[in-house]
Design a protein around this motif. Structure first.
Motif, PDB file in Angstrom:
ATOM      1  N   SER A   8       0.808  -1.215   0.000  1.00 48.75           N
ATOM      2  CA  SER A   8       0.000   0.000   0.000  1.00 48.75           C
ATOM      3  C   SER A   8       0.844   1.269   0.000  1.00 48.75           C
ATOM      4  CB  SER A   8      -0.941   0.018   1.212  1.00 48.75           C
ATOM      5  OG  SER A   8      -0.191  -0.085   2.418  1.00 48.75           O
ATOM      6  N   SER A   9       2.182   1.129   0.042  1.00 48.22           N
ATOM      7  CA  SER A   9       3.061   2.288   0.118  1.00 48.22           C
ATOM      8  C   SER A   9       3.702   2.586  -1.238  1.00 48.22           C
ATOM      9  CB  SER A   9       4.167   2.067   1.151  1.00 48.22           C
ATOM     10  OG  SER A   9       5.119   3.115   1.104  1.00 48.22           O
ATOM     11  N   LYS A  10       3.634   3.845  -1.634  1.00 50.72           N
ATOM     12  CA  LYS A  10       4.265   4.269  -2.874  1.00 50.72           C
ATOM     13  C   LYS A  10       5.782   4.268  -2.756  1.00 50.72           C
ATOM     14  CE  LYS A  10       3.267   7.689  -6.471  1.00 50.72           C
ATOM     15  NZ  LYS A  10       2.563   8.961  -6.795  1.00 50.72           N
ATOM     16  N   ASP A  11       6.298   4.117  -1.530  1.00 54.04           N
ATOM     17  CA  ASP A  11       7.745   4.094  -1.306  1.00 54.04           C
ATOM     18  C   ASP A  11       8.355   2.711  -1.484  1.00 54.04           C
ATOM     19  OD1 ASP A  11       7.906   6.812  -0.733  1.00 54.04           O
ATOM     20  OD2 ASP A  11       7.387   6.508   1.372  1.00 54.04           O
ATOM     21  N   ASN A  12       7.525   1.715  -1.745  1.00 56.56           N
ATOM     22  CA  ASN A  12       8.058   0.385  -2.048  1.00 56.56           C
ATOM     23  C   ASN A  12       8.991   0.495  -3.253  1.00 56.56           C
ATOM     24  OD1 ASN A  12       7.719  -2.167  -3.937  1.00 56.56           O
ATOM     25  ND2 ASN A  12       7.416  -2.878  -1.841  1.00 56.56           N
ATOM     26  N   PRO A  13      10.212  -0.062  -3.190  1.00 57.50           N
ATOM     27  CA  PRO A  13      11.186   0.125  -4.281  1.00 57.50           C
ATOM     28  C   PRO A  13      10.663  -0.270  -5.660  1.00 57.50           C
ATOM     29  CG  PRO A  13      12.255  -0.813  -2.361  1.00 57.50           C
ATOM     30  CD  PRO A  13      10.788  -0.809  -2.066  1.00 57.50           C
ATOM     31  N   SER A  14       9.946  -1.377  -5.742  1.00 57.07           N
ATOM     32  CA  SER A  14       9.427  -1.805  -7.049  1.00 57.07           C
ATOM     33  C   SER A  14       8.356  -0.854  -7.557  1.00 57.07           C
ATOM     34  CB  SER A  14       8.856  -3.226  -6.950  1.00 57.07           C
ATOM     35  OG  SER A  14       9.880  -4.159  -6.679  1.00 57.07           O
ATOM     36  N   ILE A  15       7.534  -0.349  -6.657  1.00 60.16           N
ATOM     37  CA  ILE A  15       6.481   0.575  -7.057  1.00 60.16           C
ATOM     38  C   ILE A  15       7.095   1.908  -7.482  1.00 60.16           C
ATOM     39  CG2 ILE A  15       4.378   1.746  -6.333  1.00 60.16           C
ATOM     40  CD1 ILE A  15       4.268  -1.379  -6.617  1.00 60.16           C
ATOM     41  N   LYS A  16       8.117   2.350  -6.775  1.00 61.60           N
ATOM     42  CA  LYS A  16       8.811   3.589  -7.158  1.00 61.60           C
ATOM     43  C   LYS A  16       9.418   3.461  -8.551  1.00 61.60           C
ATOM     44  CE  LYS A  16      11.346   5.816  -4.147  1.00 61.60           C
ATOM     45  NZ  LYS A  16      12.343   6.098  -3.084  1.00 61.60           N
ATOM     46  N   THR A  17      10.003   2.297  -8.824  1.00 58.73           N
ATOM     47  CA  THR A  17      10.599   2.085 -10.150  1.00 58.73           C
ATOM     48  C   THR A  17       9.529   2.071 -11.232  1.00 58.73           C
ATOM     49  OG1 THR A  17      12.435   0.822  -9.211  1.00 58.73           O
ATOM     50  CG2 THR A  17      11.982   0.511 -11.546  1.00 58.73           C
ATOM     51  N   ALA A  18       8.434   1.367 -10.983  1.00 61.79           N
ATOM     52  CA  ALA A  18       7.351   1.313 -11.962  1.00 61.79           C
ATOM     53  C   ALA A  18       6.801   2.702 -12.238  1.00 61.79           C
ATOM     54  CB  ALA A  18       6.240   0.388 -11.465  1.00 61.79           C
ATOM     55  N   ASN A  19       6.600   3.486 -11.183  1.00 56.19           N
ATOM     56  CA  ASN A  19       6.079   4.840 -11.344  1.00 56.19           C
ATOM     57  C   ASN A  19       7.035   5.697 -12.174  1.00 56.19           C
ATOM     58  OD1 ASN A  19       4.136   6.938 -10.752  1.00 56.19           O
ATOM     59  ND2 ASN A  19       5.648   7.788  -9.347  1.00 56.19           N
ATOM     60  N   ALA A  20       8.337   5.565 -11.919  1.00 56.63           N
ATOM     61  CA  ALA A  20       9.332   6.329 -12.673  1.00 56.63           C
ATOM     62  C   ALA A  20       9.346   5.914 -14.139  1.00 56.63           C
ATOM     63  CB  ALA A  20      10.714   6.147 -12.050  1.00 56.63           C
ATOM     64  N   LEU A  21       9.240   4.615 -14.406  1.00 52.57           N
ATOM     65  CA  LEU A  21       9.233   4.139 -15.788  1.00 52.57           C
ATOM     66  C   LEU A  21       7.995   4.619 -16.536  1.00 52.57           C
ATOM     67  CD1 LEU A  21      10.463   0.462 -15.240  1.00 52.57           C
ATOM     68  CD2 LEU A  21      11.775   2.334 -16.256  1.00 52.57           C
ATOM     69  N   LEU A  22       6.885   4.728 -15.846  1.00 53.34           N
ATOM     70  CA  LEU A  22       5.656   5.193 -16.468  1.00 53.34           C
ATOM     71  C   LEU A  22       5.709   6.678 -16.827  1.00 53.34           C
ATOM     72  CD1 LEU A  22       3.025   3.334 -14.266  1.00 53.34           C
ATOM     73  CD2 LEU A  22       3.212   3.130 -16.754  1.00 53.34           C
ATOM     74  N   THR A  23       6.488   7.442 -16.088  1.00 52.43           N
ATOM     75  CA  THR A  23       6.410   8.902 -16.216  1.00 52.43           C
ATOM     76  C   THR A  23       7.682   9.572 -16.708  1.00 52.43           C
ATOM     77  OG1 THR A  23       7.001   9.125 -13.860  1.00 52.43           O
ATOM     78  CG2 THR A  23       4.656   9.052 -14.400  1.00 52.43           C
ATOM     79  N   GLN A  24       8.813   8.863 -16.732  1.00 49.79           N
ATOM     80  CA  GLN A  24      10.081   9.527 -17.028  1.00 49.79           C
ATOM     81  C   GLN A  24      10.819   8.829 -18.181  1.00 49.79           C
ATOM     82  OE1 GLN A  24      12.497   9.986 -13.477  1.00 49.79           O
ATOM     83  NE2 GLN A  24      10.668  10.225 -12.192  1.00 49.79           N
ATOM     84  N   ALA A  25      10.954   9.531 -19.283  1.00 49.39           N
ATOM     85  CA  ALA A  25      11.704   8.991 -20.423  1.00 49.39           C
ATOM     86  C   ALA A  25      13.157   8.723 -20.037  1.00 49.39           C
ATOM     87  CB  ALA A  25      11.645   9.963 -21.598  1.00 49.39           C
ATOM     88  N   ARG A  26      13.699   9.593 -19.218  1.00 51.01           N
ATOM     89  CA  ARG A  26      15.103   9.446 -18.795  1.00 51.01           C
ATOM     90  C   ARG A  26      15.314   8.134 -18.049  1.00 51.01           C
ATOM     91  NH1 ARG A  26      17.206  10.183 -14.007  1.00 51.01           N
ATOM     92  NH2 ARG A  26      15.283  11.152 -13.248  1.00 51.01           N
TER      93      ARG A  26
END
Length: 268
Positions: A8-26
């Motif tokens: 349930s936490s957005k700070d979970n490492p896998s969730i943070k990575t997924a969120n970054a991949l969804l939003t950041q081309a870099r």
């Protein structure tokens, strides 16, 4: 469906990575990874005999038959623990998703990093500076539909594996060999078949041009068109526009060209 601990936490490492991949081309470029969303893209990915690194499904999605089937297929294809399956709360899933209301499943996948360093002597699509992900995905989808298997994207073209491009392509990426960030010099050096490009300054109407031989079809930037260096090396094609529009959308123009190639070869 196997029960998994609920994140349930957005700070979970896998969730943070997924969120970054969804939003950041870099981040996608740095990690050579991206995220596919929804059952259709994941189904297409598995149909290509490819496996994701991580699958993320919402808590409510655990009760969906289509999602259950996809996860079952992954278990059948994968070695033990080869694919990480994460279940997250419905609220967290809605926070990170970029796709609207759809079945709540996404997956992190590796993206190819192919460099053009060999001879191309079969049909290919060359995409030169197309900026819009929807146009790019449309070109991929149509190229795959008519039987092209190679796409070359020049430097300055939108990311082939961004989530938006993948959605527009409807999974066509997974049936194509895609070279990205290719220089004009590399194209001229390695593409050994005739180049054909649309041009508003040509009198060679596409329907009167022989397109039955192996060729490279060039589609250019939405505003500037094909780079002059490439255009000067190409056979120019005109798309008739009796009502006098300035130009067609590049995704539409490319689709017209690709289907005329198919028509001449298979339905003439």
């Amino acid at each position: 469906m196997t029960a998994y601990p609920i994140i349930s936490s957005k700070d979970n490492p896998s969730i943070k990575t997924a969120n970054a991949l969804l939003t950041q081309a870099r981040m996608r470029k740095k990690l050579n990874q991206t995220v596919i969303e929804g059952v259709h893209l994941l189904d297409a990915y598995l149909n290509a005999k490819l496996l994701p690194n991580t699958v993320i499904v919402s808590e409510s999605g655990l009760n969906n038959a289509e999602i259950d089937t996809l996860i079952g297929r992954i278990h059948q294809m994968a070695c033990v623990h080869a694919v990480k399956i994460l279940t997250i709360s419905d609220g967290l899933y809605k926070q990170i998703r970029t796709l609207g209301e759809c079945l709540p499943i996404m997956a992190m996948i590796d993206t190819p990093n192919l460099k053009l360093n060999q001879k191309i002597d079969t049909d290919c699509l060359i995409v030169n500076g197309v900026q819009d992900n929807g146009n790019l995905g449309t070109l991929f989808r149509t190229a795959s539909a008519v039987g092209f298997s190679v796409v070359i994207c020049t430097q300055g073209t939108a990311q082939a594996y961004s989530p938006k491009t993948l959605r527009a392509s409807m999974g066509a990426n997974f049936s194509l060999t895609i070279y990205e960030n290719t220089s004009i010099e590399q194209i001229l050096q390695h593409v050994k078949i005739p180049l054909f490009a649309t041009s508003s300054h040509s009198d060679s109407v596409i329907y009167h041009t022989d397109l039955t031989q192996s060729l490279a079809l060039l589609m250019g930037h939405e505003g500037q068109g094909v780079d002059k260096v490439l255009l000067d090396k190409s056979h120019k094609l005109a798309l008739p526009q009796p009502n006098g529009q300035e130009s067609l959308n590049v995704g539409v123009a490319g689709s017209v060209c690709l289907y005329e190639i198919l028509r001449q070869r298979s339905y003439a």
